[in-house]
Scaffold this active site. Structure first.
Site, short mmCIF file in Angstrom:
data_model
loop_
_atom_site.label_atom_id
_atom_site.label_comp_id
_atom_site.label_asym_id
_atom_site.label_seq_id
_atom_site.Cartn_x
_atom_site.Cartn_y
_atom_site.Cartn_z
N LYS A 7 2.20 -3.87 6.56
CA LYS A 7 2.52 -3.87 5.13
C LYS A 7 4.04 -3.77 4.94
O LYS A 7 4.64 -4.50 4.16
CB LYS A 7 1.83 -2.70 4.42
CG LYS A 7 0.34 -2.87 4.29
CD LYS A 7 -0.01 -3.98 3.33
CE LYS A 7 -1.38 -4.56 3.55
NZ LYS A 7 -1.62 -5.83 2.89
N SER A 18 0.83 -1.20 0.00
CA SER A 18 0.00 0.00 0.00
C SER A 18 0.87 1.25 0.00
O SER A 18 1.99 1.24 0.53
CB SER A 18 -0.85 -0.01 1.27
OG SER A 18 -1.41 1.25 1.50
N TYR A 46 -1.51 -1.08 10.99
CA TYR A 46 -1.83 -1.64 9.66
C TYR A 46 -0.68 -1.37 8.68
O TYR A 46 -0.19 -2.28 8.01
CB TYR A 46 -3.13 -1.04 9.12
CG TYR A 46 -3.32 -1.31 7.64
CD1 TYR A 46 -3.62 -2.59 7.18
CD2 TYR A 46 -3.16 -0.29 6.69
CE1 TYR A 46 -3.75 -2.85 5.82
CE2 TYR A 46 -3.30 -0.54 5.33
CZ TYR A 46 -3.59 -1.81 4.90
OH TYR A 46 -3.72 -2.07 3.56
#
Ligand code: NAD
Ligand code: UDP
Length: 338
Positions: free
Chosen positions: A154, A126, A150
């Site tokens: 990644k 992302s 989060y």
């Protein structure tokens, strides 16, 4: 024999659109998804739209026994790893849930794939890995740094996969850093179906458009951007799906990282206006305070993917708004109640 791709999280928003693109291009598709954030109805619709059949396993990718069974049952040529949790706010409240799922799914794949001679993996990363960088358009070489659990999952996944590929030279990894995936297949049969109140802008707008929510709250109009609202790079999910097909077709040895974005930045209010114009609806909104952790602007330099994957976005902001609205009006309550 068609080549076969295993899509973890393939019942989800991006996975289902990618499954459709791959099936239409003649690839065979196997999906493993625990349905923790999706519905098997998406796969049934993908099959109907493509006129072909994805094989579906309802299972947790962390279940090594089940994963082995899947690899034993199919001759898998490559894995596209979409499975994971993705809600930023929830990751702040429940970080261990995110570290456990988002990291252990990757470990399970790295452990299992070599046992079956599978050595190509495409990973869903992302633009969040660029953290608070405002050095737009963002290039892959931009320093990374995340501001929430989060995002850290990644980045950690990118690092785990890079370490693993460095130690195992036959293992090839393509890391795709998505900007803001939005829109839906033009059929209106598959689309984004968030549970509860949407965290992201486009599903919030579509739910306002069909009367599920009274108005949009615009998070800040005092950013240093042309109209003061946040600027992002919105990419049609069908373009993103084609980016995965291109990444598979052009996979190279080692670790390769690509931005998948349009290269254009649009503000919140620009998106609202584009949506209103594309669909002839009004989106009432109220300007409220900034959302913690948001950056003023984030958009891609997609030049590397354009050159090396021979891929670029084709759909416009108007296409995005039309297709998102079509999905939402045909399925006002998403998959569950349609
Ligand atoms: P999604 O939630 O719709 O899809 C993820 C799928 O993974 C879901 O179907 C869920 O049920 C499944 N899943 C989760 N944990 C699992 C597990 N342990 N085993 C099996 N299945 C599991 O999300 P999406 O928007 O399609 O995102 C796909 C990937 O792309 C995610 O990794 C996400 O972090 C990443 N990504 C998404 C965005 C975005 O804005 N949508 C942006 C950048 C990156
Ligand atoms: N945004 C907003 N209202 C919402 C959701 C998002 O104003 O209900 C804004 C947000 O501040 C950002 C942009 O819309 O500027 C895109 O937000 P989204 O959560 O969709 O993506 P991300 O922040 O992850 O890029």
């Amino acid at each position: 024999m068609p080549e076969t791709l295993l899509l973890t999280g393939g019942a989800g928003y991006i996975g289902s659109h990618t499954a459709l693109t791959l099936l239409r291009r003649g690839r065979d598709v196997v999906v493993v998804d625990d349905l923790s954030n999706s519905s098997a109805e998406s796969i049934r619709r993908v099959n109907r739209l493509s006129g072909r059949e994805a094989v579906f396993y309802e299972a947790d990718v962390r279940d090594r026994g089940k994963l082995k069974e899947i690899f034993a049952n199919h001759k898998i040529d490559a894995v596209i790893h979409f499975a994971g949790y993705k809600a930023v706010g929830e990751s702040v409240a429940e970080p261990l849930k995110y570290y456990q799922n988002n990291l252990d799914t990757t470990l399970a794949l790295c452990e299992t794939m070599p046992q079956f001679g599978v050595n190509r993996l495409i990973f869903s990363s992302s633009a969040t890995v660029y953290g608070t960088s405002q050095n737009v358009p963002l290039k892959e070489s931009e320093p990374t740094g995340c501001v929430n659990p989060y995002g850290r999952t990644k980045l950690m996944n990118e690092e785990i996969l890079t370490d693993y590929a460095n130690a195992n030279k036959e293992f090839a990894v393509t890391i795709l850093r998505y900007f803001n995936p939005v829109g839906a297949d033009p059929s209106g049969e598959i689309g984004e179906d968030p549970r509860g109140i949407p965290n992201n802008l486009m599903p919030y707008i579509t739910q306002v458009a069909v009367g599920r929510r009274p108005k949009l709250y615009v998070f800040g109009a005092d950013y240093p951007t042309p109209d003061g609202t946040g600027v992002r790079d919105y990419i049609h999910v069908a373009d993103l799906a084609e980016g995965h097909a291109a990444a598979y077709e052009r996979m190279k040895p080692g670790v390769n990282v690509y931005n998948l974005g349009s290269g254009a930045g649009h503000s919140v209010l620009e998106l609202v206006r584009a949506y209103e114009e594309a669909n002839g609806v009004e989106i009432p909104y109220e300007i409220t305070g900034r959302r913690p952790g948001d950056v003023a602007q984030s958009y891609a330099d997609p030049g590397k993917a354009n050159r090396e994957l021979n891929w670029k976005t084709k759909r416009t902001l108007r296409d995005i708004c039309r297709d998102a609205h079509n999905w939402q009006t045909r399925n006002p309550e998403g998959y569950q109640k349609s």
